[in-house]
Every structure is written in C-alpha cells, then in structure tokens.
Design a protein around this motif. Sequence first.
Motif: not given
Length: 333
Positions: A91-96, A101-112, A310-318
């Motif tokens: 999570v911290e690596t992706v946040k950085a 790189r000014d990219l949006p992030v989709t958080p994913v539930n491991h079980l999903a 890919y099938y999630s429309n949730k994007t958040i800022s880091p």
Amino acid sequence: MILAVETSCDETAAAVIGDGPKVLSNVLSSQMKVHVATGGIVPEVASRLQLEMIIPIIDQAMQKANVTWSNIDRLAVTEGPGLNGPLLVGVETVKALAYARDLPVTPVNHLAGHLYACLRDATEFRFPYLGLIVSGGHTELVLMKGHHQFELIGETRDDAAGEAFDKVARLLGFPYPGGPEISKAAENGNPNAYDFPRAMLDQDNFDFSFSGLKSAVRREVETIDELDSQTIANLAASFQAAVIDALVAKTVRAAQHHKPAAVLLGGGVAANTELRTRLQAALDNEAFMLRITPKDLATDNAAMIGLAAYYSNKTISPFELSVDPSLSMAATF
Ligand code: KG4
Ligand code: ZN
C-alpha cells in the motif's frame, strides 16, 4: 493499462493488465523457502522480505509486459485482508508511485481477487455467482450480486480450510505449506481408514468448522507408535475427505438455496485436485456450472488483483489509501 500489486501475506507480486482484461505479465517472489525453516510465517520476517522485493518485482512485471510508466493508466493494490506489515509495504509503495506519477488507485479486497481469478476467461458475466473461497486464512461462501457487490453468507467459525491442511501436515511430519503435501500423500491412502468428524453438516447454515477435525487427527496420531508411510497416507486421505465433504455439502446447499448462474471456486486450496473433482461432480448432479480458478492463479498473485480492479469503478487518490488487515467481504456489500 493497470499495474497491480499484491503483498497481503508471503508473496510479493506485481502484474500488468491491459488490452481488455488480459494478463500481460504476472510475476511474484515467494518467501516459501524462508518460512519452511520456521514451519510457518513470521509476520515481521515476511514484511522485511516484502520490502526487499517490491521494487524489483514491479520492475520485472513492467518489463515482461513491455510497458513504461507512460503506458500505465491506473494502479491497483490489495488493501486487505491479510497481515498488517506485508500489506503496508504494498500500500505504501503504491501510494508513493501514485503520488509521483499522478495516477489514480483502485483498492482491492484480496478475497474479491480470488473470485475474479475464476472469471479470468469469462466473456460475459451472469450474476449472481456463488463463490467458495478456500485459502490459508479464509473459508467463505459469498454471493456475488454484481461487480464488487458481495454478500457473505457463510464462513468458518475457527480454522480456515488451508490452515487445517497446514496444521495436519505438520502433525504428519510434512513441511509448510502442507496442502500440496497432504493431497499428494492422500493419493495412496484410504479415505475411509479413519472416521473423522464432519462438523456442522447437520446445521441449517452455510458455516464451517475445522478445528475439531484437526484435534481428532492429533488424538489419532498420538495413539500411533510409528507413523509409516501407509498410515500417513491413510490419515491424509481420511482428513482430506472430511474437509472436502464439508466444503462440498455446504456449497451445494448454498447453491440450491440461492440458485446462482455459476459457482466459483477460488483460493489456494482450490489447487486441490480431489476438491475440484468432487465439487464438479456434486454440482453437475444439480445442474450448476462450476468455474474453477485457473491453476496458475489459484495461490496468491497480483493478476487477480488487477482483474478485480479492471471491473471496479472505484478510484481514489493516494492520500485516501490505507490498509485494513481484517477487511471483510460483508463490508463491500
Ligand atoms: O490463497 P493462498 O495462496 O494464500 C492465502 O490467501 O491464504 O492459500 C494458501 C493455502 C495454504 O494453506 C496451502 O496449504 C493451501 O492453500 N493449498 C492447498 C493446496 N495447495 C495449496 N491445500 C490443499 N491442497 C492443495 N493442493
Ligand atoms: Zn489468498
């Protein structure tokens, strides 16, 4: 183009998903050898190894997919459930990276992720799906009503199925992780040699319990002076049959109740051949379709996290990204 990262346990994994939901690369570094020495995962050791591997693994995933940062549109990362320290590394690596790189992030539930692995080759989606997730940390029956719309309908009251495999393997003298060892030994054993308990089968719910079974195996092992290879094979086969009976019975019952378009079998224990065969036969009998996770995506990997994203429309800022070690499927409904 999605760059996905998975670090919830003892695998450091990265993948690139693009060209529609295609897996362009899927690489991982497993800590298995280190944890064999301790007979299981020491969380602090797992976190440190994650930290060493995360950047090289991301580099490898991008090289294998033949992409550069200018090709990446979105990042995806496992936010939970899992071990706190290892999750934090991803999570911290992706946040950085997202910030730099000014990219949006989709958080994913491991079980999903484990369920989307079953749907890798799906050309159309027909909901609801009934998901059976069987891993080292979880045993859950989940109704998937739409993309990322889950309802938890059953779960283990104590040990997870994979955890039971790992603990019984230890009793029988096999190294960690025990699932593959038990299933191999069971091939030469008699599943009726020992009458181990099938807990909660008579209860009208979709829950499981495996700790009584583990104790029954331990009590049996304690009465045996010398564990020869045939006795080990019989114990392994009888134990495995008890786990599979419970998993199959509750899944069929849930399918009869919820009438899903298909049943999904995901998680590390889905690699178990006997489980795959028995569940397939039981569902065929009831005319339900079964989609099993492809074997290369059964144990933890980042491709499944990228597919879920890919099938999630949730994007958040880091800055909104954080870990949730006990994230549940119920929370996403
Ligand atoms: O999904 P996974 O890679 O990690 C977690 O999220 O927990 O699952 C790992 C679990 C381990 O408990 C391992 O023993 C089990 O999956 N496993 C198996 C088999 N292959 C892996 N269990 C039974 N039979 C197998 N062939
Ligand atoms: Zn997993």
